[in-house]
Design an enzyme around this catalytic site. Structure first.
Site, short mmCIF file in Angstrom:
data_model
loop_
_atom_site.label_atom_id
_atom_site.label_comp_id
_atom_site.label_asym_id
_atom_site.label_seq_id
_atom_site.Cartn_x
_atom_site.Cartn_y
_atom_site.Cartn_z
N CYS A 37 -0.45 4.10 2.19
CA CYS A 37 -0.17 3.88 3.61
C CYS A 37 1.27 4.22 3.97
O CYS A 37 1.54 4.81 5.01
CB CYS A 37 -0.42 2.42 3.99
SG CYS A 37 -2.02 1.75 3.52
N ASP A 38 2.21 3.82 3.11
CA ASP A 38 3.61 3.76 3.52
C ASP A 38 4.58 4.63 2.73
O ASP A 38 5.77 4.66 3.06
CB ASP A 38 4.10 2.30 3.45
CG ASP A 38 3.36 1.40 4.42
OD1 ASP A 38 2.93 1.90 5.48
OD2 ASP A 38 3.20 0.21 4.12
N CYS A 51 0.84 -1.21 0.00
CA CYS A 51 0.00 0.00 0.00
C CYS A 51 0.87 1.25 0.00
O CYS A 51 1.42 1.64 1.04
CB CYS A 51 -0.93 -0.01 1.22
SG CYS A 51 -1.97 1.46 1.34
#
Length: 311
Positions: free
Chosen positions: A137-138, A134
């Site tokens: 997300c990261d 993701c």
């Protein structure tokens, strides 16, 4: 003898816990049923910095906070791997792998989806330590780093373009000699000076120093030569699998296995709702799973009241 409830929530990720919270807070008798630890994929996330209210929080810590909030309203919480779901009048009959049976007029499905894995050495070992599924997300954790995306479809290229905004450089490693992404995404990717491409590459190993990812090893499918690419992060996009096998007989899935709902998270079967990553959608994030959970929990309460009025 079956255990009976007003609402059964299958799945205890952020969306499932939120749906259960709303239903239990409305004084319904709620069971939360999951096959693993509460929090779901949040537990595999080292740090979360895009969930409102926290500048940064560990995935397992946020899972615990959500669980503690839910349990204030005293739902039942049980472990079980759902095998089948059948309809018996207004009741939904759920059987788990230990042959236990649960019944309720309302079923909320929040079983999520799993990222398809490469299945190569190092992938599991470095998950959350440089291996990610993701970019949204990261990506922030790889600012000014050299990173790699594995895959060539829409998700791989779209997320790669997103990553390239923060990364020093981004290499797309694809097992074919051309991308499968839609032409508009390809055009944007090829025009991005930070993005490079390695073609006909079969990833064979993700390498690290024991703490973080340091490189990937791949084989050139044309020459057979083994090669190594230094990288600080590996973002894998080789497909997503909805976790919907127990619900196939209900007639609520599309031809790809995703559950179809309306904006109120209702499926076409009265009393069955679905939310989160088990639905086909563009964004799979904690924040929108929580939002869908609140919608599903409230819709379940409204359905229960209507059912009670009719009876």
């Amino acid at each position: 003898m079956a255990d009976k409830y007003d609402v059964i929530v299958v799945g205890a990720g952020p969306g499932g816990m939120t749906a259960a919270l709303y239903a239990a807070r409305a004084n319904l008798n709620v069971l939360v049923l999951d096959r693993g630890p509460y929090g779901g994929q949040m537990n595999n996330t080292d740090a979360i910095d895009n969930y409102p209210g926290f500048t940064e929080i560990k995935g397992p810590e946020l899972s615990q906070k959500m669980y503690d909030t839910l349990m204030k309203f005293e739902p039942d919480y049980k472990y079980g791997n759902v095998q089948t779901v059948a309809l018996d009048g207004n009741e939904k009959v759920i059987k788990t792998d230990d042959d236990h049976e649960y019944r309720a007029p309302i079923l909320i499905i929040a079983t999520g989806s799993d990222h398809r894995h490469l299945g190569v050495p190092g992938e599991e070992e470095y998950s959350g330590k440089g291996v990610s599924y993701c970019a949204v997300c990261d990506a922030a954790f790889f600012k000014d780093e050299d990173v790699t995306v594995i895959g060539g479809g829409d998700s791989a290229i779209e997320e790669g373009i997103y990553l390239a905004q923060l990364a020093k450089s981004l290499t797309v490693v694809h097992r074919r000699d051309e991308l499968r992404a839609q032409p508009t995404l390809q055009k944007r990717a090829f025009a991005n000076k930070k993005m490079k491409f390695v073609w006909n590459a079969q990833t064979e190993e993700i390498v690290g120093d024991g703490n973080r990812v340091t490189s990937i090893k791949y084989r050139d499918k044309e020459t057979g030569e083994g090669k190594e690419l230094p990288t600080a992060g590996v973002f894998i996009y080789v497909g997503v699998l909805p976790q919907t096998a127990p619900f196939k007989e209900l007639g609520i899935l599309d031809d790809q296995g995703w559950i179809v709902t309306d904006d109120h998270m209702k499926t076409k079967v009265p009393g069955i709702f679905a939310l989160g990553d088990v639905r086909e959608k563009d964004l799979r994030q904690i924040a929108n799973a929580v939002g869908e959970g609140s919608v599903a929990g409230q819709a379940a309460y409204n359905y229960y009241q209507d059912l009670k009025d009719r009876n």
